[in-house]
Design an enzyme around this catalytic site. Structure first.
Site, PDB file in Angstrom:
ATOM      1  N   ASP A   9       0.814  -1.159  -0.021  1.00 57.17           N
ATOM      2  CA  ASP A   9       0.042  -0.085   0.064  1.00 57.17           C
ATOM      3  C   ASP A   9       1.022   1.177  -0.152  1.00 57.17           C
ATOM      4  O   ASP A   9       2.200   1.049   0.130  1.00 57.17           O
ATOM      5  CB  ASP A   9      -0.878  -0.205   1.368  1.00 57.17           C
ATOM      6  CG  ASP A   9      -1.761   1.231   1.496  1.00 57.17           C
ATOM      7  OD1 ASP A   9      -1.916   1.579   0.479  1.00 57.17           O
ATOM      8  OD2 ASP A   9      -1.950   1.527   2.607  1.00 57.17           O
ATOM      9  N   ASP A  11      -0.018   5.236   0.949  1.00 59.25           N
ATOM     10  CA  ASP A  11      -0.465   6.213   2.257  1.00 59.25           C
ATOM     11  C   ASP A  11      -0.212   5.376   3.347  1.00 59.25           C
ATOM     12  O   ASP A  11      -1.254   4.366   3.706  1.00 59.25           O
ATOM     13  CB  ASP A  11      -1.584   6.769   1.808  1.00 59.25           C
ATOM     14  CG  ASP A  11      -1.407   7.741   0.614  1.00 59.25           C
ATOM     15  OD1 ASP A  11      -0.387   8.165   0.108  1.00 59.25           O
ATOM     16  OD2 ASP A  11      -2.585   8.116   0.004  1.00 59.25           O
ATOM     17  N   ASP A 129      -1.783  -0.690   5.934  1.00 58.03           N
ATOM     18  CA  ASP A 129      -2.166  -0.104   7.014  1.00 58.03           C
ATOM     19  C   ASP A 129      -3.906  -0.205   7.418  1.00 58.03           C
ATOM     20  O   ASP A 129      -4.096   0.363   8.343  1.00 58.03           O
ATOM     21  CB  ASP A 129      -1.651   1.335   7.218  1.00 58.03           C
ATOM     22  CG  ASP A 129      -2.234   2.319   6.485  1.00 58.03           C
ATOM     23  OD1 ASP A 129      -2.823   1.957   5.257  1.00 58.03           O
ATOM     24  OD2 ASP A 129      -2.309   3.485   6.703  1.00 58.03           O
TER      25      ASP A 129
HETATM   26 MG   LIG Z   1      -2.875   3.155   3.410  1.00 59.01          MG
END
Ligand SMILES: [Mg+2]
Ligand SMILES: [Zn+2]
Length: 155
Positions: A9, A11, A129
């Site tokens: 991923d 961000d 995340d």
């Molecule tokens: Mg993310």
């Protein structure tokens, strides 16, 4: 040759996540998490492909253009290269929710990468995340690690 990959991923994994509802709209707003360089260097040494999969709905919302996103990714790749490591590919979903097959947790970007790179998904890893990254990993049969402030934690 069939290969294994690490899907990252963006961000919250490679760079500091913008606040909810905000987007990284230009390179000046992109702040690396230093740990990502170590991780990518390790994956490169193991000959794992490193593939970024990122939702950038801000494009659909008119907050930035596809060209802005492409520019950010070009500069991101250059910085990895300057740091002596390599990200192999970047897949972006620029779409609005519910309008495509590629917005995570839907599997479109992973499946496109599998086809392009001939990947063994069961031998591959997703690092993200958010719960949508976890759900994507489960849908695609990828192993999963969660990133939290530059650390890796279980699921
Ligand atoms: Mg993310
Ligand atoms: Zn999409």
């Amino acid at each position: 040759m069939i290969r294994r990959a690490v899907f990252l991923d963006r961000d919250g994994v490679i760079n500091v996540s913008p606040p909810k509802g905000e987007y990284v709209q230009e390179w000046a707003g992109f702040t690396f998490l230093e740990s990502s360089f170590d991780w990518v260097r390790l994956f490169n040494a193991l000959d794992l492909l490193v593939i970024v999969v990122t939702n950038q709905r801000g494009v659909a919302l008119g907050r930035m253009t596809q060209a802005d996103v492409d520019d950010i990714h070009q500069q991101m790749l250059e910085e990895f290269s300057l740091r002596g490591c390599r990200v192999d590919d970047v897949f972006v979903c620029p779409h609005e929710e519910g309008t495509c097959e590629c917005r995570k947790p839907r599997p479109g970007m992973v499946l496109a990468a599998q086809k392009k790179w001939n990947l063994d998904l069961a031998g591959s890893l997703m690092i993200g995340d958010s719960d949508s990254d976890f759900e994507l990993a489960r849908t695609c049969g990828l192993r999963f690690l969660r990133a939290e402030n530059g650390r890796l934690v279980q699921g």
